[in-house]
Design a protein around this motif. Structure first.
Motif, PDB file in Angstrom:
ATOM      1  N   ASN A   1      58.960  40.955  33.824  1.00 39.15           N
ATOM      2  CA  ASN A   1      57.526  40.897  34.103  1.00 39.15           C
ATOM      3  C   ASN A   1      57.269  40.736  35.599  1.00 39.15           C
ATOM      4  O   ASN A   1      58.028  40.068  36.302  1.00 39.15           O
ATOM      5  CB  ASN A   1      56.900  39.715  33.352  1.00 39.15           C
ATOM      6  CG  ASN A   1      56.871  39.946  31.852  1.00 39.15           C
ATOM      7  OD1 ASN A   1      56.385  40.966  31.373  1.00 39.15           O
ATOM      8  ND2 ASN A   1      57.408  39.000  31.102  1.00 39.15           N
TER       9      ASN A   1
ATOM     10  N   PRO B   1      53.033  43.112  32.621  1.00 41.05           N
ATOM     11  CA  PRO B   1      54.308  43.710  32.207  1.00 41.05           C
ATOM     12  C   PRO B   1      54.913  44.569  33.315  1.00 41.05           C
ATOM     13  O   PRO B   1      54.219  45.011  34.243  1.00 41.05           O
ATOM     14  CB  PRO B   1      53.914  44.574  31.006  1.00 41.05           C
ATOM     15  CG  PRO B   1      52.580  44.079  30.576  1.00 41.05           C
ATOM     16  CD  PRO B   1      51.908  43.568  31.806  1.00 41.05           C
TER      17      PRO B   1
ATOM     18  N   HIS C   1      56.880  41.766  26.439  1.00 39.30           N
ATOM     19  CA  HIS C   1      55.973  41.667  27.586  1.00 39.30           C
ATOM     20  C   HIS C   1      54.504  41.619  27.129  1.00 39.30           C
ATOM     21  O   HIS C   1      53.633  42.258  27.713  1.00 39.30           O
ATOM     22  CB  HIS C   1      56.200  42.833  28.548  1.00 39.30           C
ATOM     23  CG  HIS C   1      57.641  43.113  28.828  1.00 39.30           C
ATOM     24  ND1 HIS C   1      58.412  42.252  29.575  1.00 39.30           N
ATOM     25  CD2 HIS C   1      58.451  44.122  28.434  1.00 39.30           C
ATOM     26  CE1 HIS C   1      59.644  42.742  29.642  1.00 39.30           C
ATOM     27  NE2 HIS C   1      59.690  43.857  28.958  1.00 39.30           N
TER      28      HIS C   1
END
Length: 333
Positions: free
Chosen positions: A43, A60, A70
């Motif tokens: 991330n 993400p 994510h």
């Protein structure tokens, strides 16, 4: 927590970000200053400073994402509720699914001061006696306390489906492997997946499962190595079998030079504090080793596809075969 200038390739539309945040949050008048956290490989995580107010923005990574991974809305749901009963969870004041702002959904989380401990002790904590052991026990306690929360009282009973949780974990991570591996790549990974699927143990309890609980996803007050003050990265949290967290924790800590507990000592501490039986733990450790191999392949694939600007990912996939062999050995005991 270490912050650097934003890496080339990880820039976002900061003017639009600031405009949006000022429309939904009460922020100081000072202009927004942006940095990027140096920890983490997946991330995109940034520090936003508005004068003395500091917030964390997470979105993400770029590129194709595995289903369920994510999930910023999931992270927001968890942190906006869990903080009230589990103080180690930072509070999340805002989530946006407007992809026109940053190209993906994102969540805003409170920033907390403290130390994130990696493979070496921070200078601010090295003076504590028996500090490695104290950090290890604090991590076990953080897991046990999370797993004994009443999911209904917390308001997170609908976060996941505990029935068939283990079967879905194996099936889901098998699909992730299939998406990022080439045909016939490491057949042992597929044999491990098949054996895991045939031997899923019955869950000893149902709890909140963090799904990525490890030392460097935690934060400590430099003056207090006995307590985890924050737990990060809740985007895969769900409801299910808590021993998936414990297997993952043992695998991640087994690679850390700061892990000084034996597995028996760690499991005894966890079992006593949580009341959860840790039988069949070899299966959970095998799953965690195999899952680590899948994650490594995902990261390598992201770098190879040009979806990550993080040069630390170059060559990361070389260890996948070793992970597969260890998982097979654990299942063969």
């Amino acid at each position: 927590m270490s912050v650097q200038p934003v890496r080339p390739g990880d820039e976002l539309d900061w003017a639009r970000t600031e405009q949006h945040l000022r429309s939904v949050l009460d922020l100081p008048a000072e202009p927004m200053v942006v940095g990027q956290f140096t920890t983490g490989h997946a991330n995109l995580t940034y520090l936003l400073e508005f004068g003395t107010l500091r917030l964390v923005l997470r979105r993400p990574p770029r590129g194709r994402l595995a289903s369920g991974a994510h999930d910023m809305h999931r992270e927001y749901r968890v942190l906006s509720r869990l903080n009230a009963v589990y103080p180690r969870a930072p509070y999340a004041p805002h989530f946006s699914d407007d992809i026109d702002i940053l190209g993906a959904p994102f969540v805003i989380i409170e920033f907390r001061d403290g130390e994130v401990v990696g493979d070496t002790l921070p200078a601010s904590m090295a003076h504590h006696p028996d500090v490695e052991r104290r950090l290890d026990l604090a991590l076990i306690d953080a897991a046990a306390d999370l797993h004994t929360l009443d999911v209904t009282t917390v308001g997170l009973a609908d976060l996941g489906r505990p029935d068939g949780f283990g079967d879905r974990q194996v099936a889901g991570w098998t699909r992730r492997w299939d998406r990022v591996s080439s045909d016939g790549q490491l057949p042992l990974m597929e044999r491990v997946a098949q054996r895991l699927a045939r031997t899923v143990p019955p869950p000893p309890a149902v709890s909140i499962v963090h799904n990525d609980l490890k030392l460097d996803n935690c934060q400590f007050d430099p003056a207090d190595p006995d307590t985890v003050t924050s737990v990060f990265d809740w985007d895969m949290a769900t409801i299910g079998d808590p021993l998936f967290d414990i297997g993952s924790l043992l695998v991640s800590m087994g690679r850390s030079p700061l892990w000084v507990l034996s597995d028996d000592e760690a499991l005894g501490r966890y079992e006593k504090r949580s009341g959860i039986n840790v039988g069949h733990i070899d299966w959970y450790v095998a799953f965690a080793v195999w899952r680590t191999a899948v994650v490594v392949r995902q990261l390598a694939h992201r770098y190879e596809s040009g979806d990550s600007a993080d040069d630390r990912l170059a060559g990361i996939g070389a260890a996948i075969g070793d992970f597969a062999e260890r998982a097979w050995d654990l299942l063969s005991r």
